[in-house]
Design an enzyme around this catalytic site. Sequence first.
Site, PDB file in Angstrom:
ATOM      1  N   ASP A 190     154.181 -24.767 -19.520  1.00 48.31           N
ATOM      2  CA  ASP A 190     155.326 -23.952 -19.152  1.00 48.31           C
ATOM      3  C   ASP A 190     155.957 -24.466 -17.857  1.00 48.31           C
ATOM      4  OD1 ASP A 190     156.757 -21.405 -19.694  1.00 48.31           O
ATOM      5  OD2 ASP A 190     155.991 -20.867 -17.722  1.00 48.31           O
ATOM      6  N   GLU A 244     157.293 -28.461 -20.972  1.00 47.56           N
ATOM      7  CA  GLU A 244     158.608 -27.822 -21.031  1.00 47.56           C
ATOM      8  C   GLU A 244     159.385 -28.323 -19.824  1.00 47.56           C
ATOM      9  OE1 GLU A 244     160.894 -23.525 -20.821  1.00 47.56           O
ATOM     10  OE2 GLU A 244     159.143 -23.926 -19.604  1.00 47.56           O
TER      11      GLU A 244
HETATM   12  C1  GLC Z   1     159.370 -20.701 -19.595  1.00 50.18           C
HETATM   13  C2  GLC Z   1     159.106 -19.808 -20.772  1.00 50.18           C
HETATM   14  C3  GLC Z   1     159.874 -18.537 -20.567  1.00 50.18           C
HETATM   15  C4  GLC Z   1     159.375 -17.882 -19.301  1.00 50.18           C
HETATM   16  C5  GLC Z   1     159.469 -18.822 -18.111  1.00 50.18           C
HETATM   17  C6  GLC Z   1     158.677 -18.333 -16.941  1.00 50.18           C
HETATM   18  O1  GLC Z   1     160.690 -21.104 -19.495  1.00 50.18           O
HETATM   19  O2  GLC Z   1     159.417 -20.466 -21.956  1.00 50.18           O
HETATM   20  O3  GLC Z   1     159.768 -17.675 -21.662  1.00 50.18           O
HETATM   21  O4  GLC Z   1     160.152 -16.742 -19.031  1.00 50.18           O
HETATM   22  O5  GLC Z   1     158.952 -20.078 -18.424  1.00 50.18           O
HETATM   23  O6  GLC Z   1     157.308 -18.443 -17.218  1.00 50.18           O
END
Ligand code: GLC
Length: 502
Positions: A190, A244
């Site tokens: 994440d 991500e």
């Molecule tokens: C990422 C996740 C999202 C979350 C954010 C904070 O972007 O995909 O859903 O709100 O991180 O953890």
Amino acid sequence: MEIPWWRDAVVYEIYVRSFADASGDGVGDLAGIRERLPYLRRLGVDAIWLTPFYPSPMADGGYDVADYRGVDPMFGSLADFDALVASAHELGLRVIVDIVPNHSSSEHPWFQEALRGAGRDRYIFRDEPNNWQSTFGGSAWTQVADGQYYLHLFAPAQPDFNWRNREVHEMFLDVLRFWLDRGVDGFRIDVAMGLYKAEGLPDVDGQAFGTVSPMWGRPEVHGVYREWRRLLDSYPGERMAVGEVWTDDHEDLARYVRPDELHQSFNFAWLQAPWSAEAFRKVIGDTLAAVPHATWVLSNHDVVRHRTRYETSEPGTGLARARAALLAMLALPGSAYLYQGEELGLPEVTDLPDAARQDPVFFQSKGEQPGRDGCRVPIPWTVDPPSHGFSPGGVEPWLPQPASFAELSVEKQEGVADSTLEFYRRALALRRELVGEIPYTLEWLDSPEGALFFIRGSLICAINCGTAPVRLPEHDEVLLPSGPLRRDLLPPDTAVWLRRRS
Ligand code: GLC
């Protein structure tokens, strides 16, 4: 060299709260997922990615983790997790879990200790805030009882860790080992471009989420991924990690997937591109030039579903384009990430009542932004309300489903030749056959205005993003169209896979 399993894998994202509820409390759970594994096997995906199911006060749908080594009772138990992994593996499905290293929940024992004044160095506490804003809206700083402020780049209930403290590294290495020992095949990381903040926390002039800045994309973060890669490589069975990484720069993206770092990183460029052959061509070209192992994604739990993004005033356009984009995406070299419900052609639910909304984005923007609940509405498995088979009995799901979900349910689409579900199944089955025969590389073919044609060995993919029909490229066989063809013409908002024998 052996091709690693993840290179061409189709990974299905399960937003755990909204996939299937076995316990009957209106919230999805691990046992519910386990019951539906045969559906996923039949759909034809290679792996599942589970969004966070760890103990959490759910201030951000579980991306606020209070205990990195457990299962929230709402989702089941560690025994349910082990059973899910075992069943998935029996069916030949790999399992990827989500790791949230940028921040914890404010309920995490470390943060609770910090509030009491001990171990504040594991988080980022200052006497004075700087001008940083939270990604979800409002200041990125919250004051605690004794006057200090702590940093949270997301919700106040998500304090950012201090990655300059070695203890944080050790804790996450232990967490990774914990899940690797339980048999997971990989991790989705994440906010992978987060973690480190620039020394001294300088003020910023405006800020864009994902642009390299004092808040994001610091060079030190790569040391973390090198350390994690060494750990993953020490386990048997090609364990992997996908980051991500929100960035608008392909070169920056490429740094996360150097050979000793992450295996993959999401590539959000396609998802952010408009419906345009030119834009798609640029995204594909830039991506393949920048990274050795590409990934593609059209939708996830953070963005408006692509069927709705592609909608125009002409009814039916959104679904036609969504199906065409899927076919183009699945024809590209690399791995594809699907988001639950896209195989049913689910739209974004735009008319949720405010009282039902749960996303912190809605609250922190004081209702100015609807937030992400509209893509998180529980899956319709059957025609019948109240939950369309999501929960057993007469239980209402945690977010209300619109009446239109009945027509889009699995039950309604199963076995119906031109349904979106059967289209996905055919596309994934064909892709499975083709992947072994075609080269990883892609060549462009001359394409008429508004269209994009490319070829990989015997497979040609043509997509028409323009407004007029175009003539199909030369071919021997039509393998799969995303919508009706008109003899040798490819209508607008349609894609097709063709075979050419050389
Ligand atoms: C990422 C996740 C999202 C979350 C954010 C904070 O972007 O995909 O859903 O709100 O991180 O953890």
